[in-house]
Scaffold this motif. Sequence first.
Motif, PDB file in Angstrom:
ATOM      1  N   LEU A  83       2.260  -9.056 -10.273  1.00 44.56           N
ATOM      2  CA  LEU A  83       2.192  -9.618  -9.036  1.00 44.56           C
ATOM      3  C   LEU A  83       2.720 -11.065  -9.348  1.00 44.56           C
ATOM      4  CD1 LEU A  83      -1.618  -9.245  -8.294  1.00 44.56           C
ATOM      5  CD2 LEU A  83       0.371  -7.994  -6.847  1.00 44.56           C
ATOM      6  N   GLU A  84       2.912 -11.524 -10.314  1.00 48.35           N
ATOM      7  CA  GLU A  84       3.545 -12.704 -10.495  1.00 48.35           C
ATOM      8  C   GLU A  84       5.136 -12.794 -10.053  1.00 48.35           C
ATOM      9  OE1 GLU A  84       2.295 -11.172 -13.383  1.00 48.35           O
ATOM     10  OE2 GLU A  84       0.340 -11.966 -13.539  1.00 48.35           O
ATOM     11  N   THR A  85       5.614 -11.820 -10.042  1.00 47.63           N
ATOM     12  CA  THR A  85       7.104 -11.801  -9.498  1.00 47.63           C
ATOM     13  C   THR A  85       7.387 -11.406  -8.132  1.00 47.63           C
ATOM     14  OG1 THR A  85       7.416  -9.463 -10.244  1.00 47.63           O
ATOM     15  CG2 THR A  85       7.685 -11.092 -12.081  1.00 47.63           C
ATOM     16  N   ILE A  86       6.287 -11.367  -7.373  1.00 47.51           N
ATOM     17  CA  ILE A  86       6.321 -11.070  -5.919  1.00 47.51           C
ATOM     18  C   ILE A  86       6.364 -12.395  -5.061  1.00 47.51           C
ATOM     19  CG2 ILE A  86       5.330 -10.048  -3.951  1.00 47.51           C
ATOM     20  CD1 ILE A  86       3.967  -8.087  -5.816  1.00 47.51           C
ATOM     21  N   ASP A  87       7.279 -12.693  -4.201  1.00 48.84           N
ATOM     22  CA  ASP A  87       7.397 -13.851  -3.388  1.00 48.84           C
ATOM     23  C   ASP A  87       6.525 -13.665  -2.304  1.00 48.84           C
ATOM     24  OD1 ASP A  87       8.999 -15.077  -5.120  1.00 48.84           O
ATOM     25  OD2 ASP A  87      10.779 -13.996  -4.508  1.00 48.84           O
ATOM     26  N   LEU A  88       6.587 -12.593  -1.791  1.00 48.40           N
ATOM     27  CA  LEU A  88       5.862 -12.360  -0.462  1.00 48.40           C
ATOM     28  C   LEU A  88       5.664 -10.585  -0.186  1.00 48.40           C
ATOM     29  CD1 LEU A  88       5.604 -13.725   2.793  1.00 48.40           C
ATOM     30  CD2 LEU A  88       7.117 -11.682   2.991  1.00 48.40           C
ATOM     31  N   ALA A  89       4.729 -10.298   0.575  1.00 49.47           N
ATOM     32  CA  ALA A  89       4.363  -8.861   0.781  1.00 49.47           C
ATOM     33  C   ALA A  89       4.118  -8.547   2.293  1.00 49.47           C
ATOM     34  CB  ALA A  89       3.419  -8.396  -0.115  1.00 49.47           C
ATOM     35  N   VAL A  90       4.713  -7.651   2.677  1.00 52.60           N
ATOM     36  CA  VAL A  90       4.257  -7.089   4.116  1.00 52.60           C
ATOM     37  C   VAL A  90       3.371  -5.888   3.817  1.00 52.60           C
ATOM     38  CG1 VAL A  90       5.308  -6.035   6.300  1.00 52.60           C
ATOM     39  CG2 VAL A  90       6.473  -8.058   5.139  1.00 52.60           C
ATOM     40  N   LEU A  91       2.050  -5.918   4.123  1.00 51.81           N
ATOM     41  CA  LEU A  91       1.308  -4.655   3.889  1.00 51.81           C
ATOM     42  C   LEU A  91       0.900  -4.014   5.312  1.00 51.81           C
ATOM     43  CD1 LEU A  91      -1.358  -6.865   1.881  1.00 51.81           C
ATOM     44  CD2 LEU A  91       0.637  -5.426   0.931  1.00 51.81           C
ATOM     45  N   ASP A  92       1.140  -2.656   5.044  1.00 53.18           N
ATOM     46  CA  ASP A  92       0.677  -1.820   6.326  1.00 53.18           C
ATOM     47  C   ASP A  92      -0.877  -1.646   5.845  1.00 53.18           C
ATOM     48  OD1 ASP A  92      -0.091   0.177   8.058  1.00 53.18           O
ATOM     49  OD2 ASP A  92       1.570   1.340   7.663  1.00 53.18           O
ATOM     50  N   VAL A  93      -1.777  -1.813   6.926  1.00 53.27           N
ATOM     51  CA  VAL A  93      -3.134  -1.890   6.717  1.00 53.27           C
ATOM     52  C   VAL A  93      -3.885  -0.551   6.170  1.00 53.27           C
ATOM     53  CG1 VAL A  93      -5.514  -2.137   8.064  1.00 53.27           C
ATOM     54  CG2 VAL A  93      -3.460  -3.819   8.696  1.00 53.27           C
ATOM     55  N   HIS A  94      -3.177   0.635   6.876  1.00 56.08           N
ATOM     56  CA  HIS A  94      -3.509   1.787   6.181  1.00 56.08           C
ATOM     57  C   HIS A  94      -2.842   2.602   5.824  1.00 56.08           C
ATOM     58  CE1 HIS A  94      -7.382   1.143   8.671  1.00 56.08           C
ATOM     59  NE2 HIS A  94      -7.979   1.591   7.883  1.00 56.08           N
ATOM     60  N   LEU A  95      -3.051   3.242   4.618  1.00 54.50           N
ATOM     61  CA  LEU A  95      -1.869   3.877   3.924  1.00 54.50           C
ATOM     62  C   LEU A  95      -2.776   5.227   3.478  1.00 54.50           C
ATOM     63  CD1 LEU A  95      -0.758   1.288   1.316  1.00 54.50           C
ATOM     64  CD2 LEU A  95       0.431   1.893   3.471  1.00 54.50           C
ATOM     65  N   GLY A  96      -2.478   6.213   4.349  1.00 55.98           N
ATOM     66  CA  GLY A  96      -3.306   7.732   4.261  1.00 55.98           C
ATOM     67  C   GLY A  96      -4.748   7.310   4.446  1.00 55.98           C
ATOM     68  N   ARG A  97      -5.600   7.678   3.560  1.00 59.07           N
ATOM     69  CA  ARG A  97      -7.133   7.417   3.621  1.00 59.07           C
ATOM     70  C   ARG A  97      -7.412   6.031   3.118  1.00 59.07           C
ATOM     71  NH1 ARG A  97      -8.465  13.510   1.364  1.00 59.07           N
ATOM     72  NH2 ARG A  97      -7.710  14.512   3.285  1.00 59.07           N
ATOM     73  N   GLU A  98      -6.492   5.502   2.862  1.00 69.32           N
ATOM     74  CA  GLU A  98      -6.816   3.895   1.795  1.00 69.32           C
ATOM     75  C   GLU A  98      -6.517   2.834   2.796  1.00 69.32           C
ATOM     76  OE1 GLU A  98      -8.482   3.730  -0.854  1.00 69.32           O
ATOM     77  OE2 GLU A  98      -8.802   6.204  -1.181  1.00 69.32           O
ATOM     78  N   ASP A  99      -7.033   1.737   2.751  1.00 66.98           N
ATOM     79  CA  ASP A  99      -6.434   0.655   3.351  1.00 66.98           C
ATOM     80  C   ASP A  99      -6.153  -0.638   2.141  1.00 66.98           C
ATOM     81  OD1 ASP A  99      -8.491  -1.430   2.278  1.00 66.98           O
ATOM     82  OD2 ASP A  99      -9.871  -0.729   3.825  1.00 66.98           O
ATOM     83  N   SER A 100      -5.420  -1.541   2.395  1.00 68.72           N
ATOM     84  CA  SER A 100      -4.484  -2.294   1.770  1.00 68.72           C
ATOM     85  C   SER A 100      -5.443  -3.861   1.459  1.00 68.72           C
ATOM     86  CB  SER A 100      -2.992  -2.839   2.204  1.00 68.72           C
ATOM     87  OG  SER A 100      -3.176  -3.294   3.401  1.00 68.72           O
ATOM     88  N   PHE A 101      -6.632  -3.623   1.944  1.00 67.55           N
ATOM     89  CA  PHE A 101      -7.290  -5.008   1.856  1.00 67.55           C
ATOM     90  C   PHE A 101      -7.662  -5.382   0.384  1.00 67.55           C
ATOM     91  CE2 PHE A 101      -8.897  -3.494   6.145  1.00 67.55           C
ATOM     92  CZ  PHE A 101      -7.934  -4.240   6.725  1.00 67.55           C
TER      93      PHE A 101
END
Length: 79
Positions: A1-19
């Motif tokens: 995670l230290e190398t990520i500048d920004l993320a665009v997250l889809d809320v639902h990925l199949g049966r899981e969420d990205s929260f």
Amino acid sequence: LETIDLAVLDVHLGREDSFSFADRLAEFGVPFVFATGYQRSAMPARFVSTPVLTKPVEPAALQSAIVSALRPQLLTERL
């Protein structure tokens, strides 16, 4: 995670969420935006200040959300 500048997250990925991943990003101070087909009201209260893009996402809206999410980081780097 230290190398990520920004993320665009889809809320639902199949049966899981990205929260839970969003929580981890927040812990590391990584800015992120959500892209979803759901209404903002469906988002957990802890993400009230996180930009939410409604799919289908227009390129200009994505660009604006990215700039907004990165703005605090960019201002800090300029100082």
